[in-house]
Design an enzyme around this catalytic site. Structure first.
Site, PDB file in Angstrom:
ATOM      1  N   THR A 176      29.251  75.129  55.494  1.00 28.48           N
ATOM      2  CA  THR A 176      28.916  74.027  56.406  1.00 28.48           C
ATOM      3  C   THR A 176      27.498  73.584  56.064  1.00 28.48           C
ATOM      4  OG1 THR A 176      27.990  75.493  58.068  1.00 28.48           O
ATOM      5  CG2 THR A 176      30.329  74.988  58.271  1.00 28.48           C
ATOM      6  N   GLU A 219      35.252  73.123  58.490  1.00 24.16           N
ATOM      7  CA  GLU A 219      36.215  74.123  58.965  1.00 24.16           C
ATOM      8  C   GLU A 219      37.643  73.592  59.010  1.00 24.16           C
ATOM      9  OE1 GLU A 219      33.286  73.379  60.198  1.00 24.16           O
ATOM     10  OE2 GLU A 219      32.265  75.100  61.063  1.00 24.16           O
ATOM     11  N   LYS A 243      21.033  65.555  78.910  1.00 26.36           N
ATOM     12  CA  LYS A 243      21.179  65.728  80.361  1.00 26.36           C
ATOM     13  C   LYS A 243      19.932  65.198  81.048  1.00 26.36           C
ATOM     14  CE  LYS A 243      23.287  68.739  83.649  1.00 26.36           C
ATOM     15  NZ  LYS A 243      23.772  70.068  83.979  1.00 26.36           N
ATOM     16  N   TRP A 290      24.937  63.216  82.417  1.00 31.20           N
ATOM     17  CA  TRP A 290      25.049  63.325  80.971  1.00 31.20           C
ATOM     18  C   TRP A 290      25.043  61.946  80.303  1.00 31.20           C
ATOM     19  CZ3 TRP A 290      24.453  67.780  78.545  1.00 31.20           C
ATOM     20  CH2 TRP A 290      24.743  68.972  79.216  1.00 31.20           C
TER      21      TRP A 290
END
Ligand code: ADP
Length: 547
Positions: free
Chosen positions: A186, A330, A440, A445
Site C-alpha cells: 500500500t 487490498e 468533526k 461531521w
C-alpha cells in the site's frame, strides 16, 4: 455425493502468457520514448518473457523468490509482468516515488532477491542498495548498466545482454492457482506500507472482471493508455487483462506530465485510458491552454481518489466519458465501477449515478458497519465503514512469518476499508470520506471530499484539498489548500461567497491558503497527512476570513 462433470484446470499466469502470444500476436505494447512509440507485439513479449525466465533461473531464482521491479510503464516491465509469475517466482512492483526509508524497508521486508530497474531511475535505486543486504542481482533495462552503482556482493546485469540469445520457450512449472504471483505494498497514505500478495487465481478472476461489461469493458479493439503506474496496484490490472483479451497497451514510460501525455494521445490515439483524478485535472488545464481533440478516447476510468463531478462535465465537453471506479491495493484493485442502470434517459439523473463510485461486481460482497457495530441498510443515506470480501480481496497482510490479519484491518473475515460510504437500494456506492479525513466540527461531521468537490466546482480553481485543522472553539475546522487558475482569484471572500451558496453556512471554511501545487502522495493523490503536518508547522500563508 452428486458431482460436477467439469474438468479441473488451474488459472495461472503462464497460461495467460501462452494464450496471449498465440492468439493475439497482433496486439502490442507501445512505449512512448519522448519522440515516438516503441512497439512490441504480444508474441515478442511472450518470447522475451521466456528468455527472462531462462535468465532468472540461471541466476538462481526459484519458485516463490521475489523479483522486484523499479520501473516505469514500458515494454520491459510488461515482460517482467509476464515472465516472473509464469516461472513461479513472485513479481514485486516497487513504487518509484517512495521515500528512501520506505523503499529500503519494503525491499527488505519483501526479501527481494533480484531487482529489475530502468536505467533512468537506477541512480535512485543505487542509493538504497547499501541498506538492502539480501538483494543478489540487479538487472538494468532501457539504458547502460553503468547507470547503477551497487555495493560489492550485488551482481549488476544489462537486461538486453542477459536475455538476448536465450531460448524463447520455457518449461513453465505447474503452479497451483492459489500460489503467490505478484506482491504490492500500500502507498502508506495513512500508515506504514503493508504488503498484499495476489495469487494466480485472484489475478485471473480480476482480469475477467476488468474486461467484463460491468468492469472496464475492454477487448481486442481497444488500445488503452495505461497512465496509472504498473507500481500502483498492477496498473489496476491492465497488464494481465490485456493478455487475456488482446488489448493494446500504450505506456507513457516516465513522461507523465500533461503535455507529453497529450502528445502520446495525439500519436497513439488510444480508445481508453486510466489514471487518478489529479492527472486528469492537469490534462484538463492543459487542454484549456492548448485545445486538442481527444475524443478518440471513448472512455477513461478514473479512481484511486474521488472524482470531482466538475471534472466529469469538463471531459463530457471534450467528448470523453469519465467512468468513476473505486478500489484499493487490498482489492486488486477493482471494487466498484459506476455504470448507470440501463434505460435512464434524463442526462441529469444519469449524471447522479456517474458521480457515485458505482456498483460492486458479483464476486465482491460489501456491507456498511456503523460505529456501534451494527450493519447499515442500503438506503443511500445510512453511512458506515465499508467492509468487503471476495476472491480478489486480501484476507491478510504479508509478513515474513506468514500472513497477518490484524483486528484493526479485518473483521470476521471481511476487510475493513477505512472508507465511510453509503449504498443506494440499487447498489450504487458513494464514498463519503476516509474515516481518518472526516472533519468533526462542533459535534457535526463534514466530508472533506464533498467539500473539496464543491470548492473545485468553482471554475476559478485548478485543484484544491480540504483537511481538518484544530480549532479552539469547534475542535476542528476545515482548511482549504487551493491552486487558482488566475492570481486575482486567490481571494478568500470571493471563494467563500461561492461556497456559501452551495453548502450549509457552518461548513464554509474560514482558513484558506493559495499555493502553486497541492502536495501529492507517491501515487498522485492529495496527501492530506502532509498537508495537515505542513499546516501545523506554519508552512502555509493562511488567510482567515469570517465575513
Ligand atoms: P493508499 O490507501 O495508501 O492511498 P490505495 O491506492 O490502496 O493506497 O488507496 C485506496 C484508497 O483510496 C481507498 O480506501 C479510498 O480511500 C481511496 N479511493 C480509491 N478510489 C476512490 C474513489 N473513486 N473515490 C474516493 N476514494 C477512493
Amino acid at each position: 455425493m452428486f458431482q460436477s462433470t467439469m474438468m479441473e484446470g488451474e488459472l495461472t499466469i503462464a497460461a495467460l502468457v501462452e494464450y496471449s502470444r498465440r492468439v493475439f500476436p497482433e496486439a502490442r505494447i507501445r512505449t512512448w520514448t519522448g519522440e515516438g512509440l516503441r512497439d512490441a507485439s504480444f508474441s515478442e513479449i511472450g518470447d522475451k518473457a521466456a528468455q527472462l525466465a531462462n535468465a532468472l533461473a540461471e541466476l538462481g531464482v526459484e519458485r516463490g523468490d521475489r523479483v522486484a521491479t523499479f520501473m516505469w510503464n514500458n515494454n520491459e516491465h510488461q515482460v517482467a509482468y509476464a515472465g516472473v509469475p509464469a516461472m513461479g517466482a513472485v513479481l514485486h512492483t516497487l513504487n518509484l516515488r517512495l521515500s528512501p526509508e520506505q523503499a529500503v524497508y519494503i525491499i527488505n521486508h519483501a526479501n527481494d532477491k533480484v531487482i529489475i530497474v530502468d536505467a533512468s531511475v537506477a541512480p535512485l535505486l543505487s542509493k538504497y542498495l547499501t541498506g538492502t543486504p539480501d538483494v543478489e542481482h540487479v538487472v538494468v533495462a532501457n539504458g547502460p548498466k553503468e547507470a547503477l552503482t551497487a555495493p560489492e556482493g550485488i551482481a549488476v546485469h544489462s537486461f538486453d545482454e542477459l536475455i538476448d540469445g536465450r531460448p524463447t520457450t520455457y518449461e513453465w512449472p505447474e503452479i497451483a492457482e492459489r500460489d503467490p504471483a505478484v506482491m504490492c505494498y500500500t502507498s502508506g497514505t495513512t500508515g506504514d506500507p503493508k504488503g498484499v500478495v495476489y495469487s494466480h487465481r485472484s489475478i485471473w478472476l480480476h482480469s475477467m472482471q476488468v474486461n467484463s461489461s460491468s468492469g472496464m469493458a475492454l477487448g481486442n479493439a481497444d488500445s488503452v493508455l495505461a497512465i496509472v503506474p504498473m507500481f500502483h496496484v498492477m496498473s489496476w490490472g491492465l497488464p494481465f487483462a490485456a493478455m487475456m483479451a488482446g488489448i493494446t497497451l500504450v505506456m507513457p514510460d516516465r513522461f507523465l506530465q500533461p503535455e507529453p501525455l497529450l502528445q502520446v494521445m495525439a500519436e497513439a490515439r488510444p480508445t481508453f485510458a486510466a489514471a487518478v483524478p489529479t492527472i486528469w485535472q492537469g490534462v484538463a488545464a492543459r487542454l484549456e491552454a492548448a485545445p486538442q481533440d481527444i475524443s478518440h478516447m471513448r472512455e477513461v476510468v478514473v479512481g484511486g481518489a474521488a472524482v470531482p463531478p466538475s471534472m466529469i462535465r469538463t471531459f463530457d465537453g471534450h467528448g470523453v466519458r469519465i467512468t468513476h471506479a473505486w478500489g484499493m491495493t487490498e482489492t486488486s484493485p477493482l471494487g466498484t465501477v459506476s455504470r448507470p442502470p440501463f434505460g435512464i434517459e434524463d442526462p441529469e439523473k444519469e449524471f447522479a449515478y456517474r458521480v457515485t463510485q458505482g456498483r460492486f461486481p458479483a464476486s465482491v460482497q460489501a456491507r456498511l458497519i456503523a460505529d456501534d457495530g451494527t450493519e447499515q441498510p442500503w438506503d443511500g443515506e445510512s453511512a458506515g465503514e465499508l467492509e468487503v470480501r471476495g476472491p480478489w480481496i486480501t484476507g491478510a497482510y504479508y509478513s515474513p512469518d506468514g500472513p497477518v490479519s490484524e483486528e484493526a484491518k479485518f473483521h470476521d473475515g471481511w476487510l475493513r476499508t477505512g472508507d465511510v460510504a453509503t449504498i443506494s437500494p440499487d447498489g450504487f456506492m458513494t464514498i463519503v470520506d476516509r474515516t481518518k479525513d472526516m472533519i468533526k466540527t462542533g459535534g457535526e461531521w463534514i466530508s472533506s471530499v464533498e467539500l473539496e468537490n464543491t470548492v473545485m466546482a468553482n471554475p476559478t480553481i485548478a485543484e484544491a484539498a480540504v483537511v481538518g485543522v484544530p480549532d479552539e472553539k469547534w475542535d476542528e475546522r476545515p482548511f482549504v489548500l487551493a491552486v487558482v487558475k488566475d492570481a486575482a482569484d486567490a481571494d478568500v471572500d470571493k471563494q467563500r461567497a461561492y461556497l456559501a451558496e452551495r453548502v450549509p453556512r457552518w461548513q464554509v471554511p474560514e482558513r484558506w491558503a493559495f499555493v502553486t501545487e497541492v502536495p501529492k502522495t507517491s501515487v498522485g493523490k492529495f496527501d492530506k497527512k502532509v498537508i495537515r503536518a505542513q499546516y501545523a508547522d506554519g508552512a502555509y500563508e493562511v488567510v482567515e476570513s469570517r465575513s
